[in-house]
Motif scaffolding. Structure first.
Motif, PDB file in Angstrom:
ATOM      1  N   PHE A  26       0.830  -1.201   0.000  1.00  0.00           N
ATOM      2  CA  PHE A  26       0.000   0.000   0.000  1.00  0.00           C
ATOM      3  C   PHE A  26       0.868   1.255   0.000  1.00  0.00           C
ATOM      4  N   GLU A  27       1.938   1.227   0.783  1.00  0.00           N
ATOM      5  CA  GLU A  27       2.826   2.383   0.839  1.00  0.00           C
ATOM      6  C   GLU A  27       3.499   2.622  -0.509  1.00  0.00           C
ATOM      7  N   GLN A  28       3.912   1.540  -1.172  1.00  0.00           N
ATOM      8  CA  GLN A  28       4.502   1.675  -2.511  1.00  0.00           C
ATOM      9  C   GLN A  28       3.504   2.273  -3.494  1.00  0.00           C
ATOM     10  N   ALA A  29       2.259   1.812  -3.422  1.00  0.00           N
ATOM     11  CA  ALA A  29       1.223   2.313  -4.328  1.00  0.00           C
ATOM     12  C   ALA A  29       0.967   3.794  -4.092  1.00  0.00           C
ATOM     13  N   ALA A  30       0.933   4.202  -2.828  1.00  0.00           N
ATOM     14  CA  ALA A  30       0.673   5.606  -2.501  1.00  0.00           C
ATOM     15  C   ALA A  30       1.841   6.497  -2.924  1.00  0.00           C
ATOM     16  N   VAL A  31       3.060   6.037  -2.701  1.00  0.00           N
ATOM     17  CA  VAL A  31       4.240   6.793  -3.136  1.00  0.00           C
ATOM     18  C   VAL A  31       4.226   6.949  -4.657  1.00  0.00           C
ATOM     19  N   ASN A  32       3.857   5.890  -5.342  1.00  0.00           N
ATOM     20  CA  ASN A  32       3.800   5.925  -6.803  1.00  0.00           C
ATOM     21  C   ASN A  32       2.802   6.974  -7.295  1.00  0.00           C
ATOM     22  N   VAL A  33       1.665   7.079  -6.621  1.00  0.00           N
ATOM     23  CA  VAL A  33       0.648   8.073  -6.984  1.00  0.00           C
ATOM     24  C   VAL A  33       1.184   9.492  -6.774  1.00  0.00           C
ATOM     25  N   VAL A  34       1.894   9.703  -5.665  1.00  0.00           N
ATOM     26  CA  VAL A  34       2.472  11.034  -5.412  1.00  0.00           C
ATOM     27  C   VAL A  34       3.467  11.402  -6.509  1.00  0.00           C
ATOM     28  N   GLU A  35       4.284  10.426  -6.915  1.00  0.00           N
ATOM     29  CA  GLU A  35       5.253  10.677  -7.988  1.00  0.00           C
ATOM     30  C   GLU A  35       4.537  11.024  -9.293  1.00  0.00           C
ATOM     31  N   ILE A  83      -0.585  13.471  -1.488  1.00  0.00           N
ATOM     32  CA  ILE A  83       0.364  13.554  -0.370  1.00  0.00           C
ATOM     33  C   ILE A  83      -0.313  13.154   0.939  1.00  0.00           C
ATOM     34  N   ASP A  84      -1.538  13.631   1.141  1.00  0.00           N
ATOM     35  CA  ASP A  84      -2.273  13.245   2.346  1.00  0.00           C
ATOM     36  C   ASP A  84      -2.649  11.770   2.314  1.00  0.00           C
ATOM     37  N   GLN A 132      -0.835   9.425   0.964  1.00  0.00           N
ATOM     38  CA  GLN A 132       0.403   8.722   1.333  1.00  0.00           C
ATOM     39  C   GLN A 132       0.631   8.770   2.846  1.00  0.00           C
ATOM     40  N   LYS A 133       0.390   9.929   3.437  1.00  0.00           N
ATOM     41  CA  LYS A 133       0.574  10.068   4.887  1.00  0.00           C
ATOM     42  C   LYS A 133      -0.347   9.122   5.646  1.00  0.00           C
ATOM     43  N   ALA A 134      -1.607   9.069   5.241  1.00  0.00           N
ATOM     44  CA  ALA A 134      -2.583   8.222   5.931  1.00  0.00           C
ATOM     45  C   ALA A 134      -2.252   6.746   5.765  1.00  0.00           C
ATOM     46  N   VAL A 135      -1.898   6.358   4.555  1.00  0.00           N
ATOM     47  CA  VAL A 135      -1.557   4.957   4.284  1.00  0.00           C
ATOM     48  C   VAL A 135      -0.357   4.525   5.124  1.00  0.00           C
ATOM     49  N   GLY A 136       0.590   5.423   5.308  1.00  0.00           N
ATOM     50  CA  GLY A 136       1.779   5.110   6.082  1.00  0.00           C
ATOM     51  C   GLY A 136       1.500   4.832   7.549  1.00  0.00           C
ATOM     52  N   GLU A 137       0.341   5.283   8.038  1.00  0.00           N
ATOM     53  CA  GLU A 137      -0.020   5.072   9.444  1.00  0.00           C
ATOM     54  C   GLU A 137      -0.847   3.805   9.656  1.00  0.00           C
ATOM     55  N   LEU A 138      -1.203   3.117   8.589  1.00  0.00           N
ATOM     56  CA  LEU A 138      -2.103   1.967   8.703  1.00  0.00           C
ATOM     57  C   LEU A 138      -1.451   0.755   9.362  1.00  0.00           C
ATOM     58  N   LYS A 139      -0.138   0.639   9.266  1.00  0.00           N
ATOM     59  CA  LYS A 139       0.508  -0.605   9.681  1.00  0.00           C
ATOM     60  C   LYS A 139       0.389  -0.922  11.160  1.00  0.00           C
ATOM     61  N   ASP A 140       0.212   0.097  12.004  1.00  0.00           N
ATOM     62  CA  ASP A 140       0.042  -0.209  13.425  1.00  0.00           C
ATOM     63  C   ASP A 140      -1.211   0.431  14.029  1.00  0.00           C
ATOM     64  N   LEU A 141      -1.816   1.372  13.313  1.00  0.00           N
ATOM     65  CA  LEU A 141      -3.039   2.044  13.756  1.00  0.00           C
ATOM     66  C   LEU A 141      -2.883   2.682  15.146  1.00  0.00           C
ATOM     67  N   LYS A 142      -1.653   3.103  15.469  1.00  0.00           N
ATOM     68  CA  LYS A 142      -1.429   3.776  16.750  1.00  0.00           C
ATOM     69  C   LYS A 142      -1.725   5.274  16.653  1.00  0.00           C
ATOM     70  N   ASN A 143      -1.588   5.813  15.456  1.00  0.00           N
ATOM     71  CA  ASN A 143      -1.811   7.248  15.263  1.00  0.00           C
ATOM     72  C   ASN A 143      -3.051   7.476  14.403  1.00  0.00           C
ATOM     73  N   VAL A 144      -4.178   6.991  14.900  1.00  0.00           N
ATOM     74  CA  VAL A 144      -5.417   7.089  14.127  1.00  0.00           C
ATOM     75  C   VAL A 144      -5.820   8.545  13.915  1.00  0.00           C
ATOM     76  N   ILE A 164      -4.315   9.709  10.715  1.00  0.00           N
ATOM     77  CA  ILE A 164      -5.064   9.179   9.578  1.00  0.00           C
ATOM     78  C   ILE A 164      -6.339   9.993   9.376  1.00  0.00           C
ATOM     79  N   ALA A 165      -7.057  10.217  10.477  1.00  0.00           N
ATOM     80  CA  ALA A 165      -8.320  10.956  10.398  1.00  0.00           C
ATOM     81  C   ALA A 165      -8.112  12.369   9.866  1.00  0.00           C
ATOM     82  N   GLU A 166      -7.045  13.027  10.327  1.00  0.00           N
ATOM     83  CA  GLU A 166      -6.779  14.394   9.873  1.00  0.00           C
ATOM     84  C   GLU A 166      -6.448  14.431   8.388  1.00  0.00           C
ATOM     85  N   SER A 167      -5.679  13.460   7.924  1.00  0.00           N
ATOM     86  CA  SER A 167      -5.365  13.396   6.490  1.00  0.00           C
ATOM     87  C   SER A 167      -6.630  13.148   5.673  1.00  0.00           C
TER      88      SER A 167
END
Length: 216
Positions: A22-31, A131-132, A134-146, A149-152
């Protein structure tokens, strides 16, 4: 402890491949979105064409990543979160890439020489939303900073609303002032593809908000 948290404990580390994909896909979209912004602001046609080609190559990369996510979904019985959400998120991110590529492709095929302000503005909004995303997707792996994610996701929703306004105003102006029917059709199609890309970003945000609720 929620049932999903219990499942998480039993998911082998190598089965959590969804998160880096998912992170690779999101980075690819930003590029891709970054290249799109460069293209619509480039003065030279040759420069634009080079950027369009780069976007096209990255869209193929995105397709491969999405395909890999689908393959992993088929191979793994236990997943980090709902299978439907994994599929929906992968599809939404892939749709953003497709629409960026589709917009660039239309600009090239239609030989668009004048990049209007609405085209440039919508391209900027796609980049901001990406960009947002990508930021949200990057937080999915542990869901500690929900909250992050919500703000993005909230920002993505706001960006989509801005894109709606830019699109509606631009199309209204086309019908009011554009006398060349062919030119009108060309620009309307490009604007529609750009605006729809922000819709798909919002779709991805909605899926992530659903994931947050289910895993609370």
């Amino acid at each position: 402890m929620s049932l999903n948290s219990i499942f998480q404990y039993f998911v082998p580390k190598d089965k959590k491949i969804f998160f880096p994909l998912f992170e690779q896909a999101a980075v690819n979209v930003v590029e891709m979105a970054t290249l799109l912004v460069k293209a619509v602001n480039a003065a030279e046609v040759s420069k634009r064409e080079t950027l369009y080609q780069q976007i096209d190559k990255l869209e193929n990369v995105g397709d491969e990543i999405t395909h890999q996510i689908y393959l992993e979904l088929g191979k793994n019985f236990i997943t980090p979160f709902d299978r439907e959400d994994i599929h929906s998120l992968a599809t939404a991110i892939d749709d953003v890439a497709d629409l960026i590529q589709g917009s660039a492709n239309r600009m090239s095929l239609y030989q668009i020489s004048e990049m209007t302000e609405p085209i440039q503005k919508l391209s900027d909004l796609i980049l901001q939303a990406s960009i947002d995303l990508q930021k949200a997707v990057g937080e999915l792996k542990d869901l500690k900073n929900v909250r992050n994610i919500a703000e993005s996701c909230i920002r993505i929703n706001s960006i989509e609303n801005q894109a709606d306004y830019v699109f509606d105003r631009a199309v209204a102006d086309l019908f009011l002032y554009e006398k060349d029917a062919i030119r009108l059709i060309k620009y309307k199609e490009i604007l529609a593809a750009l605006e729809t890309a922000t819709d798909r970003c919002e779709d991805a945000a909605n899926v992530m908000e659903s994931i947050i609720v289910k895993n609370a």
